[in-house]
Structure formats: C-alpha cells, structure tokens
Design an enzyme around this catalytic site. Structure first.
Site, short mmCIF file in Angstrom:
data_model
loop_
_atom_site.label_atom_id
_atom_site.label_comp_id
_atom_site.label_asym_id
_atom_site.label_seq_id
_atom_site.Cartn_x
_atom_site.Cartn_y
_atom_site.Cartn_z
N TYR A 55 29.98 21.17 44.13
CA TYR A 55 29.31 19.88 43.92
C TYR A 55 27.84 20.15 43.68
CZ TYR A 55 31.33 15.28 44.10
OH TYR A 55 31.92 14.11 43.73
N GLU A 57 25.38 17.49 42.64
CA GLU A 57 24.73 16.23 42.29
C GLU A 57 23.23 16.43 42.20
OE1 GLU A 57 27.26 12.74 44.13
OE2 GLU A 57 25.16 12.61 44.75
N ASP A 201 23.72 10.84 16.38
CA ASP A 201 24.93 11.32 17.07
C ASP A 201 25.56 12.37 16.16
OD1 ASP A 201 27.44 11.82 18.04
OD2 ASP A 201 27.97 9.72 18.36
N THR A 227 29.03 15.95 21.06
CA THR A 227 30.09 16.53 21.88
C THR A 227 29.88 18.04 21.79
OG1 THR A 227 31.48 16.50 19.91
CG2 THR A 227 31.82 14.73 21.49
N LYS A 230 33.63 20.27 19.18
CA LYS A 230 34.14 20.18 17.80
C LYS A 230 33.78 21.47 17.07
CE LYS A 230 34.40 15.18 17.74
NZ LYS A 230 33.65 14.62 18.87
N ARG A 236 35.22 21.00 26.27
CA ARG A 236 35.18 19.55 26.14
C ARG A 236 33.99 19.02 26.94
NH1 ARG A 236 38.29 16.47 23.75
NH2 ARG A 236 39.35 18.35 23.09
#
Ligand SMILES: Cc1ncc(COP(=O)(O)O)c(C=O)c1O
Length: 419
Positions: A55, A57, A201, A227, A230, A236
């Site tokens: 974790y 955060e 984008d 992203t 691609k 991902r």
C-alpha cells in the site's frame, strides 16, 4: 497438506490455472488486430510483481503508510523516465487507466456544468471526451466536433467556430479511431483565442510520439493523458503529464485523494520498465515497423477493394468502411474471429448503423508487429481478410492459413507463463 500461502495456483486453484492456460494459447494462436492492444515484453510482465502487496497511498516522500522506500524509488524513476521521453516536466503515473486519467483532469480543472469541447465518439473520439453516456457528457456541458464530409479529416474550422461560440473551459484533442495526424498547434491557436485549457489525449499515439513518428502535443497542450498499454507497450494503466506545476499539483490532488486511495504499485513498476524500453533503439525500430506494417496492410486492403476512411493511415491503425462489401462491422468482427483474426467493429464517421452493429471495423498492427510479423505475412493476412469477408472461403481452410502465420510469430515461452 499444502500450505495455502506457499502453494502455486495450479495446485490451489487448477480451475483458474486452466483458464490462464487457455488464454495463453488464445493469444498465441490468433492474430490480434485490435488497435488498442499490444503484447508487453517479458520484462514488463516480470515487473508486475510482489509490489502488489504494498500500500503506498500518497506520493513519493509523502505517503500515508510505512515501508514505502522502494515504492518511492520506483515511482520517482517512472516519472523521471516519462519526463525524459515526453518532455513535459511533471507526471502522474498512478492513474489506473486512460479514462481515469481524463476524469482526474476534469476533477482538477473543471466544475460540474462547465463547457468542454471534444471529438465526437461517432467520428472517432473516445467516450470520455463528452459522450452522453459517459460522466464527461453527464456532468459537463459537452459540445463535440467531428470530421469533414469530403475527406474525413478533423474539421478544424468547426472546432474554431464551436470554440468561439461556446467558450469551453477545456478543449480535448485526441482520438480512438482517427488514423491521421492531429494538428496540435492549430488546437493551441484556437484554445488561446478563447482562453481554454488544452488537453491532448494521446492514448493511441503515445508510443509513436515517443519516437518522433507522430506529431508531439508538446509544447502545445497544457496537459496530456495517455494509456500505457497501446502502442506504448506498457502495462494496463494511465498517465497524466503537465507543463505547469500548479496545474500538476491540482491534478495530483484530484488523483489522490480526489479519486483513489492506494496506487496499483506493481503497475507503476511495470510502467517504469516500459518507459526505459521506450528510450531504446529497439523500440524506435519497433515503432518504425509499426508504421511500415500499417501502411502495407492498408495498401493491400485498398488493392482488394476495401474502402479505408481517409484513404490510408499515418499511424498504427486503419478504419475500414464495409458498406461496399455489404457486410456490417458486427458480422465482420464475428467472421474474422471464427478464423482466428481478432478485431473490433467500429462506427465510421456519419455511420447510419448503431454502435452495436456499425458499418466498419478498426484494425491496428501494434500487437502483430511486436510478434515480428513479416511483410509476406502481412500480404497473406490481407488475402485471408478478403477471402473471409468477400469470398467467404471455407472456415477450416482460412483457420489453417491463420495458423501458418501464427506459428511463425514470436510469443512468450510457455515456461515463463504457464505452470
Ligand atoms: C483516446 C483514448 N482515451 C482514453 C481511453 C481509455 O482508456 P482505458 O480503457 O484505459 O480507460 C482510450 C481507450 O481506448 C482511448 O482510446
């Protein structure tokens, strides 16, 4: 009895292990022409690692959990590598996806009800650019631009007149099914005329932009989102970059604590590895091959009578209007999948069919290029597509021809993936 903690998945859960195995062979034995997919390197897969247990955060050197020293190290490395490649001085590598990257920009820079101007989904834009079914179109006053009827290129005159009329707070340049260059400089001029923030984008093009094979939005766009899975060929996930430290600060706060808790640390580690690969000669060679293969496939398909929207491509993808062949996008996607060619149906600009049926298909060559498809195989692939959709040859013979290609394509060693 095996200890549950240390047993391997094929021992503890053979049902799921078998599904993973089936997916391995599906990927290996089919030809992936989905424009938004790729195959990450074995190294990127390796990096998707025990960081899943952590974790983290917050941001490097400002976390809300202990034990984050290595998480800090790798997140800073990922940011540093992204900055080197894309020239924007600030990056957020925590966003889980491209959609979430766009949402974070909205949360940071807009109020509900503000006007945004984006590329219409019907003409090639993305859901998150103002579609009515998406949060971008529900929470904001979304105005959309399209393409010209005569050549299907983005209608920059329309962008300008809509901007002057609606005075959007944010203009979005970027697309999911647009195969040609986007004129980011012209978008900047328009944004400046009306005082809008410009978001590029670049999800589809970022791998080509990284290698100077597609126009860069830098320095024109204030913010870029992408992203990472691609053409860029990472895990991902998503990324946001900005020019201005104040804007980046707001975006970071929008990501955490605005929208999410802990980041997916193993994805950030894999992004760091992918960003190193982006800087290698190997990747430049890959990106050049992507463009070469896209042009070859486009030329072969045109020779066989297929109608490519805009008559070709400047990127990794092409959009095919199947009206002349008298077949819908939905049926074409199904027929091709029967023979082992995986693609997606896609609306074409001014499509009269619904998004569930469509008049077109979209092909991309990023994934097959990673598997080192040859020029001869590209030619044969175009033949198979023609024989499937137009000649309706026997499925068994077409499947056998697909298998002949996939046999020659590189793929992960089963030893590294299976159990
Ligand atoms: C231009 C563009 N933006 C955003 C996205 C959304 O990415 P994700 O599917 O990771 O949410 C996509 C996905 O295809 C895209 O093409």
């Amino acid at each position: 009895m095996n200890d549950f903690f240390l047993s391997r998945v094929w021992e503890s859960d053979p049902e799921v292990a078998k599904i993973i195995e089936r997916e391995y062979f599906r990927q290996k034995d089919t030809i992936d022409l989905i424009a938004s997919e790729n195959f990450v390197s074995q190294s990127v897969l390796d990096a998707f690692s025990i960081f899943t247990n952590k974790y983290a955060e917050g941001y490097p050197n400002g976390r809300y959990y202990g034990g984050c020293e290595h998480a800090d190290e790798v997140e800073l490395l990922a940011i540093d590598r992204a900055v080197k490649v894309f020239k924007y001085p600030y990056a957020n590598v925590q966003v889980h996806s491209g959609s979430q990257a766009n949402q974070a920009v909205f949360l940071a820079c807009l109020e509900p009800g503000d006007t945004i101007l984006g590329f219409s989904l019907d003409a090639g834009g993305h859901l998150t650019h103002g579609s009515r079914v998406n949060m971008s179109g529900k929470w904001f006053n979304a105005v959309t631009y399209g393409v010209r009827k005569d050549d299907y290129l983005i209608d920059m005159r329309q962008v300008e007149s809509l901007a002057l009329h609606h005075k959007p707070k944010l203009i979005i340049a970027g697309a999911s099914a647009y195969t040609r260059h986007i004129d980011f400089a012209r978008f900047r001029e328009i944004a400046d005329k009306v005082g809008s923030l410009l978001l590029a984008d670049i999800a589809h093009y970022s791998g080509l932009i990284a290698t100077d094979l597609y126009p860069s939005p830098y320095p024109f766009a204030d913010v870029i989102t992408t992203t990472t899975h691609k053409v860029l060929r990472g895990p991902r996930g998503g990324m946001i970059m900005a020019k201005d430290p104040g804007v980046m600060k707001r975006i970071n706060s929008a990501v955490f604590p605005g929208m999410q808790g802990g980041p997916i640390m193993q994805a950030i580690v894999a992004k760091a590895v992918a960003f190193k690969e982006l800087q290698s000669d190997n990747f430049t060679e890959y990106a050049n091959s992507v463009l070469r293969n896209a042009r070859s496939l486009a030329t072969e398909l045109i020779e066989k009578g297929f109608n490519l929207i805009t008559g070709g491509t400047d990127s990794h993808m092409m959009l095919i209007d199947l009206t002349k062949q008298g077949i819908t996008g939905k049926d074409a996607e199904f027929l091709l999948s029967q023979v082992g060619i995986i693609c997606n149906k896609n609306t074409i600009p001014f499509d009269e069919k619904s998004p569930f049926i469509t008049s077109g298909v979209r092909f991309g060559v990023a994934a097959v290029t990673t598997r080192r498809i040859s020029q001869e195989h590209i030619k044969e692939l175009a033949h198979i597509i023609y024989d499937t959709l137009v000649r309706r040859s026997s499925i068994d013979s077409l499947k056998a021809r697909v298998m002949q290609i996939t046999r020659d394509l590189q793929f992960y060693s089963a030893d590294n993936i299976l159990f």
